[in-house]
Write a protein that holds these residues in place. Structure first.
Motif, PDB file in Angstrom:
ATOM      1  N   THR A 136      36.373   2.847 -32.048  1.00  0.00           N
ATOM      2  CA  THR A 136      35.420   3.920 -32.329  1.00  0.00           C
ATOM      3  C   THR A 136      35.228   4.857 -31.143  1.00  0.00           C
ATOM      4  N   ASP A 137      35.862   4.587 -30.043  1.00  0.00           N
ATOM      5  CA  ASP A 137      35.737   5.399 -28.832  1.00  0.00           C
ATOM      6  C   ASP A 137      36.479   6.726 -29.038  1.00  0.00           C
ATOM      7  N   PRO A 138      35.805   7.867 -28.880  1.00  0.00           N
ATOM      8  CA  PRO A 138      36.491   9.159 -29.039  1.00  0.00           C
ATOM      9  C   PRO A 138      37.714   9.307 -28.139  1.00  0.00           C
ATOM     10  N   ALA A 139      37.690   8.696 -26.957  1.00  0.00           N
ATOM     11  CA  ALA A 139      38.833   8.765 -26.058  1.00  0.00           C
ATOM     12  C   ALA A 139      40.038   8.019 -26.629  1.00  0.00           C
ATOM     13  N   GLU A 140      39.790   7.007 -27.453  1.00  0.00           N
ATOM     14  CA  GLU A 140      40.863   6.283 -28.114  1.00  0.00           C
ATOM     15  C   GLU A 140      41.299   7.008 -29.392  1.00  0.00           C
ATOM     16  N   LEU A 141      40.328   7.563 -30.101  1.00  0.00           N
ATOM     17  CA  LEU A 141      40.628   8.208 -31.376  1.00  0.00           C
ATOM     18  C   LEU A 141      41.459   9.480 -31.215  1.00  0.00           C
TER      19      LEU A 141
ATOM     20  N   THR B 265      44.237  -0.100 -15.359  1.00  0.00           N
ATOM     21  CA  THR B 265      44.626  -1.365 -15.973  1.00  0.00           C
ATOM     22  C   THR B 265      44.878  -1.168 -17.463  1.00  0.00           C
ATOM     23  N   SER B 266      46.045  -1.639 -17.927  1.00  0.00           N
ATOM     24  CA  SER B 266      46.430  -1.489 -19.335  1.00  0.00           C
ATOM     25  C   SER B 266      46.883  -2.834 -19.883  1.00  0.00           C
ATOM     26  N   PRO B 267      46.061  -3.515 -20.666  1.00  0.00           N
ATOM     27  CA  PRO B 267      46.502  -4.772 -21.292  1.00  0.00           C
ATOM     28  C   PRO B 267      47.462  -4.486 -22.436  1.00  0.00           C
ATOM     29  N   THR B 268      48.329  -5.435 -22.725  1.00  0.00           N
ATOM     30  CA  THR B 268      49.186  -5.351 -23.909  1.00  0.00           C
ATOM     31  C   THR B 268      48.887  -6.542 -24.807  1.00  0.00           C
ATOM     32  N   GLY B 269      49.259  -6.436 -26.084  1.00  0.00           N
ATOM     33  CA  GLY B 269      49.027  -7.509 -27.039  1.00  0.00           C
ATOM     34  C   GLY B 269      50.276  -8.327 -27.274  1.00  0.00           C
ATOM     35  N   PRO B 270      50.143  -9.547 -27.781  1.00  0.00           N
ATOM     36  CA  PRO B 270      51.309 -10.400 -28.018  1.00  0.00           C
ATOM     37  C   PRO B 270      52.274  -9.829 -29.051  1.00  0.00           C
ATOM     38  N   GLN B 271      51.797  -8.927 -29.918  1.00  0.00           N
ATOM     39  CA  GLN B 271      52.635  -8.325 -30.953  1.00  0.00           C
ATOM     40  C   GLN B 271      53.164  -6.955 -30.539  1.00  0.00           C
TER      41      GLN B 271
ATOM     42  N   LEU C  40      51.699   6.206 -35.184  1.00  0.00           N
ATOM     43  CA  LEU C  40      52.339   4.907 -34.999  1.00  0.00           C
ATOM     44  C   LEU C  40      52.751   4.720 -33.551  1.00  0.00           C
ATOM     45  N   TYR C  41      53.316   5.761 -32.954  1.00  0.00           N
ATOM     46  CA  TYR C  41      53.735   5.657 -31.560  1.00  0.00           C
ATOM     47  C   TYR C  41      52.545   5.333 -30.653  1.00  0.00           C
ATOM     48  N   HIS C  42      51.458   6.052 -30.822  1.00  0.00           N
ATOM     49  CA  HIS C  42      50.286   5.802 -29.978  1.00  0.00           C
ATOM     50  C   HIS C  42      49.720   4.402 -30.211  1.00  0.00           C
ATOM     51  N   LEU C  43      49.663   3.966 -31.474  1.00  0.00           N
ATOM     52  CA  LEU C  43      49.180   2.612 -31.756  1.00  0.00           C
ATOM     53  C   LEU C  43      50.082   1.566 -31.112  1.00  0.00           C
ATOM     54  N   SER C  44      51.392   1.825 -31.075  1.00  0.00           N
ATOM     55  CA  SER C  44      52.322   0.864 -30.480  1.00  0.00           C
ATOM     56  C   SER C  44      52.183   0.787 -28.972  1.00  0.00           C
ATOM     57  N   LEU C  45      51.477   1.757 -28.378  1.00  0.00           N
ATOM     58  CA  LEU C  45      51.177   1.717 -26.941  1.00  0.00           C
ATOM     59  C   LEU C  45      49.792   1.132 -26.666  1.00  0.00           C
ATOM     60  N   GLY C  46      49.088   0.746 -27.722  1.00  0.00           N
ATOM     61  CA  GLY C  46      47.780   0.115 -27.549  1.00  0.00           C
ATOM     62  C   GLY C  46      46.598   1.006 -27.828  1.00  0.00           C
ATOM     63  N   ALA C  47      46.815   2.217 -28.334  1.00  0.00           N
ATOM     64  CA  ALA C  47      45.687   3.103 -28.633  1.00  0.00           C
ATOM     65  C   ALA C  47      44.767   2.453 -29.658  1.00  0.00           C
TER      66      ALA C  47
END
Length: 291
Positions: free
Chosen positions: A40-45, A177-183, A27-34
């Protein structure tokens, strides 16, 4: 005065037990945009899938505090000698020291105390230190949070340490560069920080903001992940010490652009928001790494 310096510094540390699981880490990683760029990118997974999961060191700032633990948004910051309304405080700076890779699940004992109170004239800075110790006695991490309390300075105290020297006088070695989402803020608050400043438009307006803002610690974690991925080859365990000042707010949906200067095992960082003319987000930022 809501801050009694003598009482705050003399108080015994408060001690709590915390625990976390791999779901808290995910959850923590997802909340940072992971996973947001390519699920499907192994670097993201490696941040978003329990198989082969790695733990960002900045997870230490939320370990044991998630929504499932019963955390609730307080109306004030209250501890011995300190009782300040949330609308009058700002998270001014953060430091994290880790002694090794964090486990994907575990338990720890956390001792919290006020280690310093600095007088900045128009504000007081309360330095809250937390030390986490594993069940075998090994120290896992130490955090130091600088909390600015507006209107509480002017008591004749120590102003605190001087600012470090500026950035190297050359072009950065990396620009990330790190985009963030509106949520993003709504998701990040599920880690346990339910301050309504990050969700409630009326509360944000009362605090002087046009709309709810992203948590400072979310920006802190986003930049850490960008550096781990973009400079350290995904090796989260390489981070040993990470310190920043929160120089400006970031709105959910905006971008963080991080410049990195390498200086041996020390990285100098500057994070800005390009949508607002490179307005600073994190300054006086350094990271000590083990290569």
């Amino acid at each position: 005065m809501p801050i009694d310096v003598t009482t705050a510094l003399a108080a015994e540390p408060s001690v709590t037990r915390i625990s976390w699981t791999d779901r808290d880490v995910l959850l923590y990683h997802l909340s940072l945009g992971a996973g947001a760029a390519d699920a499907t990118d192994p670097a993201e997974l490696r941040w978003a899938y329990e198989r082969g999961l790695r733990v960002l060191p900045t997870f230490a700032l939320v370990a044991g505090q998630g929504i499932s633990s019963g955390a609730a948004g307080p109306a004030s910051m209250s501890m011995p000698g300190v009782d300040v309304d949330l609308r009058r405080i700002l998270h001014g700076g953060q430091r994290l020291r880790v002694n090794g890779p964090l486990p994907t699940a575990g338990t720890a004992t956390v001792a919290s105390r006020v280690s310093d109170v600095w007088d900045k004239g128009k504000a007081a800075v309360v330095v809250l230190e937390q030390r986490a110790t594993a069940d075998d006695g090994a120290e896992l991490w130490t955090t130091s949070m600088q909390i600015w309390a507006r209107g509480e300075g002017g008591f004749g105290g120590d102003p605190g340490p001087a600012a470090e020297a500026g950035l190297p006088d050359r072009a950065p070695d990396h620009v990330l560069t790190s985009p963030t989402g509106p949520q993003q803020a709504l998701l990040y608050r599920l880690n346990g920080d339910l301050n309504p400043l990050h969700a409630d438009p009326r509360f944000a307006a009362a605090a002087g903001f046009d709309r709810p803002i992203l948590h400072g610690l979310a920006s802190y974690g986003i930049v850490c992940r960008a550096v781990v991925d973009g400079v350290l080859g995904g090796d989260a365990a390489a981070v040993r010490d990470y310190e920043v000042r929160f120089a400006g707010t970031l709105l959910p949906g905006e971008t963080v652009r991080t410049s990195v200067w390498e200086d041996g095992d020390r990285l100098h960082l500057l994070a800005v928001c390009p949508e607002r003319g490179d307005a600073p987000v994190l300054t006086h930022a350094t990271m000590e790494v083990a290569r």
